[in-house]
Design a protein around this motif. Structure first.
Motif, PDB file in Angstrom:
ATOM      1  N   ALA A 274       0.613  -1.360   0.044  1.00  0.00           N
ATOM      2  CA  ALA A 274      -0.044   0.056   0.003  1.00  0.00           C
ATOM      3  C   ALA A 274       0.729   1.198  -0.085  1.00  0.00           C
ATOM      4  N   THR A 275       1.997   1.076   0.554  1.00  0.00           N
ATOM      5  CA  THR A 275       2.695   2.382   0.812  1.00  0.00           C
ATOM      6  C   THR A 275       3.551   2.701  -0.403  1.00  0.00           C
ATOM      7  N   LEU A 276       3.856   1.661  -1.027  1.00  0.00           N
ATOM      8  CA  LEU A 276       4.462   1.887  -2.651  1.00  0.00           C
ATOM      9  C   LEU A 276       3.487   2.335  -3.650  1.00  0.00           C
ATOM     10  N   THR A 277       2.354   2.179  -3.432  1.00  0.00           N
ATOM     11  CA  THR A 277       1.093   2.699  -4.259  1.00  0.00           C
ATOM     12  C   THR A 277       1.131   4.344  -3.954  1.00  0.00           C
ATOM     13  N   ALA A 278       1.152   4.538  -2.685  1.00  0.00           N
ATOM     14  CA  ALA A 278       1.058   5.892  -1.979  1.00  0.00           C
ATOM     15  C   ALA A 278       2.136   6.850  -2.417  1.00  0.00           C
ATOM     16  N   LEU A 279       3.384   5.933  -2.587  1.00  0.00           N
ATOM     17  CA  LEU A 279       4.370   6.827  -3.183  1.00  0.00           C
ATOM     18  C   LEU A 279       4.121   7.179  -4.752  1.00  0.00           C
ATOM     19  N   ASP A 280       3.706   6.157  -5.479  1.00  0.00           N
ATOM     20  CA  ASP A 280       3.391   6.299  -6.934  1.00  0.00           C
ATOM     21  C   ASP A 280       2.277   7.757  -6.912  1.00  0.00           C
ATOM     22  N   ILE A 281       1.368   7.575  -6.343  1.00  0.00           N
ATOM     23  CA  ILE A 281       0.347   8.698  -6.349  1.00  0.00           C
ATOM     24  C   ILE A 281       1.232   9.964  -5.785  1.00  0.00           C
ATOM     25  N   LEU A 282       1.930  10.008  -4.843  1.00  0.00           N
ATOM     26  CA  LEU A 282       2.606  11.228  -4.211  1.00  0.00           C
ATOM     27  C   LEU A 282       3.412  11.762  -5.538  1.00  0.00           C
ATOM     28  N   GLU A 283       4.163  10.780  -6.061  1.00  0.00           N
ATOM     29  CA  GLU A 283       4.837  11.267  -7.576  1.00  0.00           C
ATOM     30  C   GLU A 283       3.905  11.930  -8.573  1.00  0.00           C
ATOM     31  N   GLN A 284       2.935  11.208  -8.678  1.00  0.00           N
ATOM     32  CA  GLN A 284       2.237  11.476  -9.951  1.00  0.00           C
ATOM     33  C   GLN A 284       0.963  12.529 -10.033  1.00  0.00           C
ATOM     34  N   GLU A 285       0.559  12.656  -8.509  1.00  0.00           N
ATOM     35  CA  GLU A 285      -0.637  13.665  -8.432  1.00  0.00           C
ATOM     36  C   GLU A 285      -0.124  14.658  -7.511  1.00  0.00           C
ATOM     37  N   THR A 286       0.592  15.392  -8.265  1.00  0.00           N
ATOM     38  CA  THR A 286       1.077  16.814  -7.468  1.00  0.00           C
ATOM     39  C   THR A 286      -0.110  17.735  -7.146  1.00  0.00           C
ATOM     40  N   GLU A 287      -1.195  17.600  -7.857  1.00  0.00           N
ATOM     41  CA  GLU A 287      -2.115  18.551  -7.603  1.00  0.00           C
ATOM     42  C   GLU A 287      -2.822  18.217  -6.213  1.00  0.00           C
ATOM     43  N   ARG A 288      -2.635  17.107  -5.530  1.00  0.00           N
ATOM     44  CA  ARG A 288      -3.208  16.929  -4.197  1.00  0.00           C
ATOM     45  C   ARG A 288      -2.445  17.742  -3.008  1.00  0.00           C
TER      46      ARG A 288
END
Length: 386
Positions: A274-288
């Motif tokens: 789950a954390t690896l997926t969170a890191l992907d989202i952190l990198e790809q969805e900077t709009e958050r």
């Protein structure tokens, strides 16, 4: 004469009575999603804890590797997915290596216990997280606390300490009750002049601050400036656990000597997934992060307009210091009736007279939620003034 067996019940009853008298008795809120409360108390800064992609990654990790790790990292609990996660965390923070811990509390205990002893001098910001203070106690290291964010006071304490003893300066990156940030550059420069190591717990900065979500330390300060960097995974990254990042010598030392690491079952592999997926989202969805910082700016502007007692925080932690325990509880209960959950923080978590509502903002909040919070805070203020 009272028997020894009677001493424990009396001791517990006395402690409970005193806590009630002080107005600081704590209760665990039982969360019921059906109740529909909007959460302004948690640390899910990017709204990832409820993201279905993390849930699916965790479920798939559990299906592939099992629900638990089965053993400690040094026995048979260290899976390839843990190795991948440690490398991703090292990359995120610009460090050569990283080491997973089960909780942030254990990471801080482990670092200080493994590095320090009664011959070491530890210097801590007065508002540091409890785990840093407890880690120094566990290590039996002489510890001094400098005034909050006061580099002159820190320099004075370092000057007076024996120069033949190793010195470690420890600070939160973002202070969890006030929301302000440490002067990392100033701390690093002071430590360089004094020959001390610097340890920063960036639990509340990771994922939120920095150009890439690498926190208030991250890649801006390399491992020579901040040799010990601690981060947690259960706040902005929405999962669970923690890590220490640094050079190879530090990580190898912790693997050999950090008791909270050695003698604890490893993190469940599904949580690592789950954390690896969170890191992907952190990198790809900077709009958050952009969305979150817009919320912070909007909240502070409107709260100031209403005359609410804000602190200097520019992070998602937005405390409203009310001073009195009873006053804090009245406001918190009024907000709960309006469908809003906030943290009611009292002594001993904060000093007496500094009781506060600890409001935390998230990218998951929308404008109507922020409007509802501000309207209810204004209603509390107006009811009190009437």
């Amino acid at each position: 004469m009272m028997s020894r067996m009677d001493l424990w019940p009396k001791r517990l009853a006395s402690a409970a009575e005193q806590r009630h008298t002080d107005g600081g008795w704590r209760q665990r809120p039982v969360l019921d999603e059906a109740a529909g409360l909007i959460d302004f108390a948690g640390n899910d800064y990017l709204g990832l804890a409820g993201d279905p992609r993390l849930a699916e990654a965790q479920a798939e990790g559990a299906r592939r590797f099992g629900a638990g790790a089965r053993a400690s990292h040094l026995v048979s609990g260290h899976h390839a997915i843990h190795e991948r996660l440690e490398q991703r965390l090292a990359d995120l923070t610009g460090r050569p290596r990283a080491l997973l811990f089960s909780t942030g509390y254990m990471a801080n205990l482990g670092v200080l216990q493994a590095l320090c002893d009664r011959h070491t001098r530890v210097f801590q910001d007065r508002l540091n997280h409890a785990s840093l203070l407890d880690g120094a106690r566990l290590a039996e290291a002489p510890s001094r606390r400098f005034h909050h964010r006061d580099l002159v006071d820190l320099e004075r304490l370092l000057d007076r300490a024996p120069h033949d003893a190793p010195a470690l300066v420890a600070s939160d990156g973002v202070f969890s009750m006030d929301g302000d940030t440490a002067d990392i550059t100033g701390l690093a420069n002071t430590c360089r002049r004094q020959g001390a190591w610097l340890m920063v717990d960036d639990a509340h900065g990771l994922g939120v601050l920095g150009e890439d979500g690498d926190g208030c330390v991250g890649r801006l300060h390399d491992h020579h400036q901040v040799p010990i960097l601690v981060g947690t995974l259960g706040k902005a990254l929405g999962s669970a656990g923690a890590f220490v990042a640094g050079d190879a010598a530090l990580i190898d030392h912790l693997i050999q000597f950090a008791r909270p690491y050695i003698y604890t079952t490893a993190q469940p592999p599904g949580v690592a997934a789950a954390t690896l997926t969170a890191l992907d989202i952190l990198e790809q969805e900077t709009e958050r992060r952009d969305h979150l910082h817009q919320h912070i700016a909007d909240f502070r502007r409107e709260a100031a307009r209403l005359g609410l007692p804000l602190t200097d925080s520019l992070t998602p932690i937005q405390p409203i210091v009310l001073g009195d325990n009873a006053r804090v509880m009245r406001w918190a209960e009024r907000l709960a009736r309006a469908g809003l959950r906030v943290g009611a923080i009292r002594a001993p978590t904060v000093p007496r007279g500094q009781a506060r509502l600890r409001i935390t903002l998230s990218a998951a909040h929308d404008t109507p939620a922020l409007d509802a919070l501000l309207d209810s805070l204004d209603a509390c203020r107006r009811e009190e003034a009437s």
